[in-house]
Motif scaffolding. Structure first.
Motif, PDB file in Angstrom:
ATOM      1  N   PHE A   1       0.819  -1.204   0.000  1.00  0.00           N
ATOM      2  CA  PHE A   1       0.000   0.000   0.000  1.00  0.00           C
ATOM      3  C   PHE A   1       0.857   1.260   0.000  1.00  0.00           C
ATOM      4  N   LEU A   2       1.866   1.305   0.879  1.00  0.00           N
ATOM      5  CA  LEU A   2       2.684   2.504   1.006  1.00  0.00           C
ATOM      6  C   LEU A   2       3.811   2.563  -0.015  1.00  0.00           C
ATOM      7  N   LYS A   3       4.148   1.440  -0.634  1.00  0.00           N
ATOM      8  CA  LYS A   3       5.219   1.415  -1.633  1.00  0.00           C
ATOM      9  C   LYS A   3       4.750   0.611  -2.842  1.00  0.00           C
ATOM     10  N   PRO A   4       4.034   1.264  -3.743  1.00  0.00           N
ATOM     11  CA  PRO A   4       3.441   0.527  -4.873  1.00  0.00           C
ATOM     12  C   PRO A   4       4.431   0.217  -5.996  1.00  0.00           C
ATOM     13  N   ILE A   5       5.627   0.827  -5.979  1.00  0.00           N
ATOM     14  CA  ILE A   5       6.612   0.569  -7.034  1.00  0.00           C
ATOM     15  C   ILE A   5       7.996   0.409  -6.418  1.00  0.00           C
ATOM     16  N   GLN A   6       8.928  -0.166  -7.202  1.00  0.00           N
ATOM     17  CA  GLN A   6      10.321  -0.275  -6.796  1.00  0.00           C
ATOM     18  C   GLN A   6      11.201  -0.144  -8.032  1.00  0.00           C
ATOM     19  N   LEU A   7      12.507   0.138  -7.799  1.00  0.00           N
ATOM     20  CA  LEU A   7      13.494   0.168  -8.874  1.00  0.00           C
ATOM     21  C   LEU A   7      14.245  -1.164  -8.860  1.00  0.00           C
ATOM     22  N   GLU A   8      14.157  -1.886  -9.958  1.00  0.00           N
ATOM     23  CA  GLU A   8      14.755  -3.224 -10.053  1.00  0.00           C
ATOM     24  C   GLU A   8      15.843  -3.212 -11.122  1.00  0.00           C
ATOM     25  N   ALA A   9      17.050  -3.658 -10.755  1.00  0.00           N
ATOM     26  CA  ALA A   9      18.182  -3.637 -11.682  1.00  0.00           C
ATOM     27  C   ALA A   9      18.044  -4.750 -12.714  1.00  0.00           C
ATOM     28  N   ILE A  10      18.437  -4.420 -13.970  1.00  0.00           N
ATOM     29  CA  ILE A  10      18.561  -5.448 -15.007  1.00  0.00           C
ATOM     30  C   ILE A  10      19.923  -6.111 -14.811  1.00  0.00           C
ATOM     31  N   THR A  11      19.939  -7.407 -14.604  1.00  0.00           N
ATOM     32  CA  THR A  11      21.194  -8.107 -14.351  1.00  0.00           C
ATOM     33  C   THR A  11      21.405  -9.201 -15.395  1.00  0.00           C
ATOM     34  N   LEU A  12      22.653  -9.648 -15.476  1.00  0.00           N
ATOM     35  CA  LEU A  12      23.016 -10.739 -16.385  1.00  0.00           C
ATOM     36  C   LEU A  12      23.373 -12.005 -15.612  1.00  0.00           C
ATOM     37  N   LYS A  13      23.011 -12.053 -14.327  1.00  0.00           N
ATOM     38  CA  LYS A  13      23.423 -13.171 -13.488  1.00  0.00           C
ATOM     39  C   LYS A  13      22.786 -14.483 -13.920  1.00  0.00           C
ATOM     40  N   SER A  14      21.532 -14.444 -14.330  1.00  0.00           N
ATOM     41  CA  SER A  14      20.847 -15.677 -14.719  1.00  0.00           C
ATOM     42  C   SER A  14      20.287 -15.540 -16.121  1.00  0.00           C
ATOM     43  N   SER A  15      20.260 -16.659 -16.824  1.00  0.00           N
ATOM     44  CA  SER A  15      19.754 -16.680 -18.193  1.00  0.00           C
ATOM     45  C   SER A  15      18.241 -16.813 -18.185  1.00  0.00           C
ATOM     46  N   VAL A  16      17.571 -15.961 -18.938  1.00  0.00           N
ATOM     47  CA  VAL A  16      16.113 -16.012 -19.025  1.00  0.00           C
ATOM     48  C   VAL A  16      15.672 -17.149 -19.938  1.00  0.00           C
ATOM     49  N   LEU A  17      16.450 -17.409 -20.984  1.00  0.00           N
ATOM     50  CA  LEU A  17      16.117 -18.466 -21.940  1.00  0.00           C
ATOM     51  C   LEU A  17      16.931 -19.720 -21.650  1.00  0.00           C
ATOM     52  N   LYS A  18      16.300 -20.871 -21.770  1.00  0.00           N
ATOM     53  CA  LYS A  18      17.007 -22.143 -21.641  1.00  0.00           C
ATOM     54  C   LYS A  18      17.587 -22.503 -23.002  1.00  0.00           C
ATOM     55  N   ASP A  19      18.588 -21.722 -23.363  1.00  0.00           N
ATOM     56  CA  ASP A  19      19.220 -21.854 -24.676  1.00  0.00           C
ATOM     57  C   ASP A  19      20.727 -21.727 -24.455  1.00  0.00           C
ATOM     58  N   SER A  20      21.503 -22.734 -24.872  1.00  0.00           N
ATOM     59  CA  SER A  20      22.943 -22.732 -24.609  1.00  0.00           C
ATOM     60  C   SER A  20      23.636 -21.558 -25.294  1.00  0.00           C
ATOM     61  N   ALA A  21      23.186 -21.217 -26.509  1.00  0.00           N
ATOM     62  CA  ALA A  21      23.791 -20.081 -27.220  1.00  0.00           C
ATOM     63  C   ALA A  21      23.528 -18.780 -26.466  1.00  0.00           C
ATOM     64  N   TYR A  22      22.295 -18.634 -25.942  1.00  0.00           N
ATOM     65  CA  TYR A  22      21.954 -17.433 -25.169  1.00  0.00           C
ATOM     66  C   TYR A  22      22.796 -17.368 -23.894  1.00  0.00           C
ATOM     67  N   GLN A  23      22.988 -18.505 -23.241  1.00  0.00           N
ATOM     68  CA  GLN A  23      23.792 -18.556 -22.023  1.00  0.00           C
ATOM     69  C   GLN A  23      25.251 -18.217 -22.307  1.00  0.00           C
ATOM     70  N   ASN A  24      25.776 -18.668 -23.441  1.00  0.00           N
ATOM     71  CA  ASN A  24      27.150 -18.332 -23.826  1.00  0.00           C
ATOM     72  C   ASN A  24      27.302 -16.836 -24.095  1.00  0.00           C
ATOM     73  N   ALA A  25      26.285 -16.256 -24.724  1.00  0.00           N
ATOM     74  CA  ALA A  25      26.325 -14.811 -24.991  1.00  0.00           C
ATOM     75  C   ALA A  25      26.366 -14.016 -23.694  1.00  0.00           C
ATOM     76  N   LEU A  26      25.555 -14.439 -22.710  1.00  0.00           N
ATOM     77  CA  LEU A  26      25.580 -13.757 -21.412  1.00  0.00           C
ATOM     78  C   LEU A  26      26.925 -13.943 -20.720  1.00  0.00           C
ATOM     79  N   SER A  27      27.528 -15.112 -20.891  1.00  0.00           N
ATOM     80  CA  SER A  27      28.808 -15.395 -20.245  1.00  0.00           C
ATOM     81  C   SER A  27      29.904 -14.453 -20.736  1.00  0.00           C
ATOM     82  N   ILE A  28      30.002 -14.267 -22.048  1.00  0.00           N
ATOM     83  CA  ILE A  28      31.048 -13.373 -22.557  1.00  0.00           C
ATOM     84  C   ILE A  28      30.708 -11.907 -22.272  1.00  0.00           C
ATOM     85  N   ALA A  29      29.409 -11.602 -22.157  1.00  0.00           N
ATOM     86  CA  ALA A  29      29.045 -10.228 -21.770  1.00  0.00           C
ATOM     87  C   ALA A  29      29.482  -9.947 -20.347  1.00  0.00           C
TER      88      ALA A  29
END
Length: 782
Positions: free
Chosen positions: A293-321
């Motif tokens: 009620f008193l805090k309806p929003i928050q600031l959330e950081a975009i991180t590269l810690k975890s892969s959103v897609l279960k795709d090895s190529a996507y995970q490799n791209a995040l790794s080198i990033a």
């Protein structure tokens, strides 16, 4: 008789009949009076009931208002005696802005500038509240609280000529801890729990997420040559009428957070720039809803810690990033997105946009024209341009030696990039080459060759090619790479026309002392240099080179082996600065004077004009210029009134001692402030005691404006129109001044020397330049 009496009775009754009717009417009249009285009584009872009900309802409504909004019934206090005043609970009585400011002043607090929360600034505003810091020389107003005031709508106050406001909400403020602020520069986190002060409040403008108002609370800290800015992001929620601290931030490069479109979802993101040197680091925060009620929003950081897609190529791209190879990662993600028919989940698209933002920065750096081969290679490798970086390495033996020094000093940033690239593609020869080069300079050529031979799919041609690159590290001075350092030399310079080869030491034969087209000889008289361990200053005593192979001794000691280039800086009569690059060809030591011979393009001379700075020579790695942002004495006085009063008195005494102003009584503070208030000053820590010094640079015109100078003074100012500097310590003592008997002394710049914690002064003297550092033991610049 009897009959008569019977007849008379009815007759008598007939005769008496009218009288009976009269009696009936008379008997009925009292009954009518009784009915009218009863009606009046009923009406009166009803009226009393209605009035009572109204009063009950009114008191009930007042009670409701008193419970939920006491300010709405404050008008009753106008008609009630003092003993019967209605208490307003936690709500203060509305006040005018002047009354609010007066109350704060009584509490020894400082009110800041009001910031509107509405299009109509009179409806509501944010008021920053400051407090004076004890024992402070700069940034002495520390933010301690934020208050929101709303205009009173009660008739009692709305009808007044001035606006009345009540306190809607407030938020105590404490600055972020020092360990958090300096964390972008640290490999390991430090536990320093000292909160740093916040000194300014600004409203974010243009395109901020709505509804609501976003504020940036910030402070500044000088950490060596790095000017940190830091602070909090605060959100005002008008629906809940509350202030929320949403985020703490820090930036080592002085960049303030900004709202910009990153992910393209219609709402801007908050971007915090933590880039250090060529290493980009951007933190991007999205506004996300919360079920509070008193805090309806928050600031959330975009991180590269975890892969959103279960795709090895996507995970490799995040790794080198994550390793810092932003551009290769972004190119890979573009291909993956194409495979998904141009659509990625929102979270995956946000990660891709974060990588794209970093890639834009590394691309810009890699496309610049760099004067130094090592800087060019560093920018190329950070952007994943392996082949282009190898071309620079192979261009010349000098390039190979300079780049080897870069690789030797690398603290894992290039190692991490090459390791990450090899994990996703272990057979790429360009990456293998750079991994082998880093191994060779950091752990020895034997380790590099062993690793190369252990690669299962390396071809014979690639093995020979990479071993050829390793052989380039064995050029002149490469066998002692561990003791080689970049040249760090400062001195004065002048062109010469004749060179006698036998007077100069050089690694090669004297026949090499030849000029190409459009080149001239420059003679550099060294003022100071770094031998790889410490800084040495003129005169160079106890500096005895070996009798045999003295040239190689100087080349190694001065760092010329890895970096033979030197900048020649000349100031023209119109104040314009000209710079050219020359190459060091030879060295000469006579007595206590060390000279260099350099060849480079001809640039205009200043013809020893005493009104211009002397020509300066310095190598690329010698100095890192420090330029604190100036403020006026008037602004400094607002931050530290007592300190400025003492400082102006010391300043005037120095001007009197140097005969810049007449001797006599020192003017009053008000008179000095009127004359000097707009003079610019710089505030920076020069003595390494965590307390800033005050640097005041004064022009001849400003000195002349102080008084009608005597003929002697006028003549002196005419001959010496260049700016002069005076530095006062945190205790308001003069610790450096150009106002001495030696009118040829000038402070040229403030610089950071490699390997030295405190800053240095580059001072121009009658014949040369000198580097002066603060001596803790002797309490002076030496």
């Amino acid at each position: 008789m009897a009959n008569r009496s019977r007849k008379l009775t009815p007759k008598a009754s007939k005769q008496n009949q009218p009288h009976a009717g009269v009696m009936k009417r008379l008997a009925k009249k009292p009954q009518k009076k009784l009915k009218r009285g009863s009606w009046l009584s009923s009406m009166l009872a009803i009226a009393i009931l209605l009035i009572s009900a109204s009063l009950i309802m009114a008191f009930a409504w007042i009670s409701v208002l008193f419970i939920f909004n006491p300010d709405q019934v404050s008008w009753l206090n106008k008609v009630l005696p003092a003993w019967a005043q209605i208490p307003l609970g936690n709500h203060e009585r509305p006040q005018t802005l002047k009354q609010i400011q007066l109350d704060l002043s009584k509490k020894n607090q400082i009110f800041g500038e009001t910031l509107p929360l509405d299009q109509n600034a009179e409806n509501s505003f944010l008021l920053p509240v400051f407090q004076q810091r004890a024992n402070c020389q700069s940034d002495c107003k520390e933010l301690v609280e934020l208050r929101v005031y709303e205009r009173s709508e009660e008739l009692e106050f709305k009808s007044q000529s001035e606006n009345y406001y009540y306190l809607a909400t407030k938020l105590p403020v404490t600055g972020p801890e020092e360990s958090f602020v300096i964390s972008p520069l640290l490999e390991e986190p430090q536990d320093i729990n000292i909160p740093l002060p916040l000194t300014e409040v600004q409203r974010f403008q243009g395109g901020t997420p709505s509804p609501g108002v976003w504020f940036n609370l910030r402070g500044q800290r000088q950490q060596g040559t790095d000017a940190f800015v830091y602070g909090h992001v605060v959100y005002y929620n008008p629906e809940r009428t509350n202030l929320l601290q949403m985020l703490s931030w820090t930036s080592p490069n002085g960049q303030l957070p900004k709202w910009q479109q990153v992910t393209g979802d219609g709402t801007k993101e908050l971007v915090v720039d933590q880039t250090v040197g060529l290493e980009p680091h951007l933190q991007v925060y999205q506004v996300k809803p919360l079920k509070l009620f008193l805090k309806p929003i928050q600031l959330e950081a975009i991180t590269l810690k975890s892969s959103v897609l279960k795709d090895s190529a996507y995970q490799n791209a995040l790794s080198i990033a994550r390793s810092g190879l932003w551009t290769p990662a972004f190119e890979w993600l573009k291909f993956i997105k194409k495979q998904h028919k141009g659509v990625l989940p929102k979270a995956a698209q946000a990660q891709m946009d974060l990588i794209r933002l970093h890639s834009q920065l590394t691309k810009i750096q890699a496309q610049k024209n760099w004067a130094s081969p090592s800087q060019e290679v560093l920018a190329d490798l950070i952007d994943g341009r392996w082949e282009k970086a190898l071309q620079v390495f192979e261009a010349s033996p000098h390039n190979a030696q300079e780049i080897a020094t870069l690789l030797k000093a690398d603290e894992k940033r290039l190692w991490n990039r090459t390791s990450a690239a090899l994990r996703v593609n272990p057979n790429r020869p360009e990456v293998q080459a750079w991994f082998a080069l880093i191994l060779a300079v950091q752990q020895g050529e034997g380790h590099a060759n062993s690793w190369l031979k252990a690669q299962p799919k390396i071809t014979k041609d690639n093995l020979v090619y990479i071993q050829g690159l390793l052989a380039r590290l064995k050029g002149e001075g490469a066998s002692q790479i561990s003791s080689t350092h970049p040249s760090q030399i400062v001195g004065t310079v002048q062109p010469i026309t004749q060179v006698t080869s036998t007077e100069w030491l050089q690694p090669n034969s004297p026949a090499d002392l030849k000029l190409t087209d459009n080149q001239v000889w420059y003679q550099v008289e060294v003022s100071a240099f770094n031998d790889g361990k410490r800084w040495l200053n003129f005169p160079f005593e106890n500096f005895n080179p070996p009798k045999s192979d003295a040239a190689k001794f100087f080349w190694k000691t001065l760092g010329i082996t890895s970096d033979p280039e030197i900048q020649i800086v000349v100031w023209l009569s119109n104040g314009e600065q000209k710079i050219t690059i020359a190459a060091i060809k030879a060295v000469q030591l006579r007595g206590k004077v060390l000279r260099l011979l350099a060849a480079g393009p001809k640039i205009p001379e200043n013809q020893n004009d005493v009104l211009q700075p002397k020509s300066l020579a310095l190598t690329n790695a010698a100095l890192e210029w420090v330029q604190p942002s100036p403020i006026t004495l008037q602004e400094l006085h607002q931050q530290n009134p007592q300190g400025v009063k003492v400082m102006l008195s010391s300043l005037w005494q120095s001007l009197q001692q140097s005969r810049e102003v007449p001797a006599g009584d020192i003017p009053s503070f008000e008179q000095m402030q009127e004359k000097l208030g707009n003079w610019p000053v710089q505030v920076i820590d020069l003595t390494n005691n965590a307390q800033p010094e005050i640097i005041l640079t004064i022009s001849a015109a400003e000195i002349a404006s102080l008084n009608k100078p005597t003929p002697g003074i006028q003549e002196k100012n005419t001959g010496q129109p260049r700016d002069r500097t005076i530095i006062l310590s945190d205790s308001n003592e003069v610790i450096y001044t150009d106002f001495t008997g030696n009118y040829l002394q000038r402070l040229s710049a403030i610089a950071k020397l490699s390997g030295v914690q405190s800053l240095a002064l580059l001072v121009e003297n009658a014949h040369n330049y000198s580097l002066r550092r603060w001596s803790e033991k002797n309490q002076r610049f030496e």
